[in-house]
Design a protein around this motif. Structure first.
Motif, mmCIF file in Angstrom:
data_model
loop_
_atom_site.group_PDB
_atom_site.id
_atom_site.type_symbol
_atom_site.label_atom_id
_atom_site.label_comp_id
_atom_site.label_asym_id
_atom_site.label_seq_id
_atom_site.Cartn_x
_atom_site.Cartn_y
_atom_site.Cartn_z
ATOM 1 N N LYS A 85 40.698 35.840 5.974
ATOM 2 C CA LYS A 85 41.453 34.811 5.258
ATOM 3 C C LYS A 85 41.468 33.486 6.016
ATOM 4 O O LYS A 85 41.649 32.415 5.419
ATOM 5 N N ASP A 92 40.806 32.389 1.645
ATOM 6 C CA ASP A 92 42.191 32.847 1.637
ATOM 7 C C ASP A 92 42.674 33.040 0.202
ATOM 8 O O ASP A 92 43.293 34.064 -0.132
ATOM 9 N N SER A 96 43.331 36.758 -1.522
ATOM 10 C CA SER A 96 44.720 36.975 -1.928
ATOM 11 C C SER A 96 44.873 37.173 -3.430
ATOM 12 O O SER A 96 45.966 37.520 -3.892
ATOM 13 N N THR A 174 50.002 46.524 1.360
ATOM 14 C CA THR A 174 50.822 45.504 0.695
ATOM 15 C C THR A 174 52.321 45.773 0.815
ATOM 16 O O THR A 174 53.132 44.920 0.460
#
Length: 409
Positions: A85, A92, A96, A174
């Motif tokens: 990222k 990034d 994401s 996550t």
């Protein structure tokens, strides 16, 4: 007007020519000669150099960054992607995005390590590559209570609360989780549960199932209860198994190609198909010598049973396969592996031909083709330790097109 017609005639003569008899080869229908045939000059007289013509195609040259983003990033594990990222803002944003997380979950299937847990202690994670595989909280302390890791499939993990036997489905990368409703039947702390999750590229709803083979000590039957994320509810199957005579099922199971498998203490494997919800049995190899612990696994796309034998300081691994679980191959570990590490326990095959074994308090990998033993980890617990394979993916517990990532209760 005359000038316009003259110009058109010149253009027509420039663009077309009359084909002569000599231009035609082979047998031709006589009606072919009744009228002169107009043919483009470019096709009749001028051969096309296709190699040269390609030079004039307007092509957009793709940069290395675009090629890597579109064709390589989704093949990498989650920990590596989090480091990438920092390459640029575009990377990034791309890594994401929910769509990328879904794509990575679909393509990345390599077993990245083992969740390790001794009794009711907090779980830990044994990474097969510290630089590539990992998660922010291996103890899973983001869950609302202490848990036991029960099953894992393609990045999702099923845990059971120590206090109230509540089931949780979570994504360790996550930190998303979902608390499941109570089942209709009593499962207890040692229920034979298997998490089933098969991501597909065109299916954005990350649906999963939790399959439990429920046994009762007073009744020689096995019920099958299934939780579906599509309906967010439990359902008891109409199929009931009466043939096990009260034999206990191991609390861990193995899922492969639409079928859930459980090893039983009576020397058979109970197989339950999710599509037709029918069951069957596979015979286990004889295990009357009390050596080690076997494991169900997949080798070259087929179900197999790994049976370790430890005798005279030598650990031998028997690989059984086919419908009759006949002996397919024998792996002899180096002498120093057995004598140094102690009692042998099979944990499974990963990523092709790498055999994972628990030897005493150590976890080792054995590369079958290279005949190479490598120490992965050493810890306390030994035979009392549970090991659950885990895939380091970006899978989301909620729908991947929903961006906010909060707790799901």
């Amino acid at each position: 007007m005359a000038d316009f017609e003259g110009n058109n005639r010149e253009t027509l003569e420039d663009d077309f020519c009359l084909l002569e008899d000599s231009d035609l080869e082979g047998d031709v229908d006589e009606r072919f000669y009744e009228l002169p045939i107009l043919s483009p000059k470019a096709k009749a007289k001028i051969p096309v150099d296709y190699n040269k013509a390609l030079k004039y195609v307007d092509r957009k040259e793709a940069g290395l960054e675009d090629v890597l983003r579109d064709h390589a990033l989704h093949l990498l594990p989650a920990k590596t992607l989090f480091r990438f990222k920092t390459v640029s803002r575009r990377w990034d944003q791309w890594i994401s995005s929910p769509l990328f997380a879904h794509r990575q979950t679909t393509y990345f299937k390599n077993v990245s390590g083992l969740f390790c847990q001794v009794a009711d202690h907090s779980p830990s994670f044994i990474s097969f590559n510290q630089d590539a595989y990992g998660m922010p909280d291996p103890s899973l302390s983001f869950l609302p209570e202490p848990v036991k890791v029960r099953s894992s499939c393609n990045g999702l993990v099923c845990c059971q609360g120590i206090e109230e036997d509540t089931y949780y489905i979570c994504s360790p990368v996550t930190k998303e989780w979902k608390k499941l409703p109570r089942p209709n039947l009593y499962h207890g702390a040692k229920a034979a549960v298997v998490l089933v999750f098969e991501p597909y590229l065109l299916n954005f709803n990350e649906s999963y199932e939790l399959v439990c083979a429920v046994t009762f000590s007073d009744y020689p039957v096995v019920y099958f209860e299934i939780y579906s994320s599509r309906s967010s509810s439990w359902r008891v199957s109409d199929t009931i198994c009466y043939e096990l005579d009260g034999s206990g099922l191991h609390d861990g199971g193995y899922y492969m190609k639409g079928v859930v498998h459980w090893e039983s203490s009576s020397g058979v494997i109970l197989a339950f198909g999710l599509r037709d919800e029918q069951y069957g049995f596979l015979s286990l190899p004889a295990n009357d010598e009390g050596y080690g612990n076997g494991a169900l696994a997949m080798k070259h796309g087929e179900l197999c049973y790994i049976q370790p034998r430890y005798q005279d300081n030598v650990c031998t691994i028997n690989i059984h396969g086919n419908m009759d679980m006949s002996l397919k191959s024998v792996i002899n570990l180096p002498y120093d592996a057995g004598s140094t590490f102690g009692v042998c326990r099979a944990l499974g095959f990963i990523n092709g031909d790498i055999l994972i074994l628990g030897l005493g308090t150590r976890v080792i990998s054995y590369r079958v083709k290279e005949q190479k033993v490598e120490l992965i980890s050493q810890h306390e617990g030994g035979a009392c330790t549970r090991y659950i394979p885990y895939v380091n993916s970006l899978v989301s517990v909620r729908h991947p097109l929903i961006r906010d990532r909060g707790l799901i209760v």
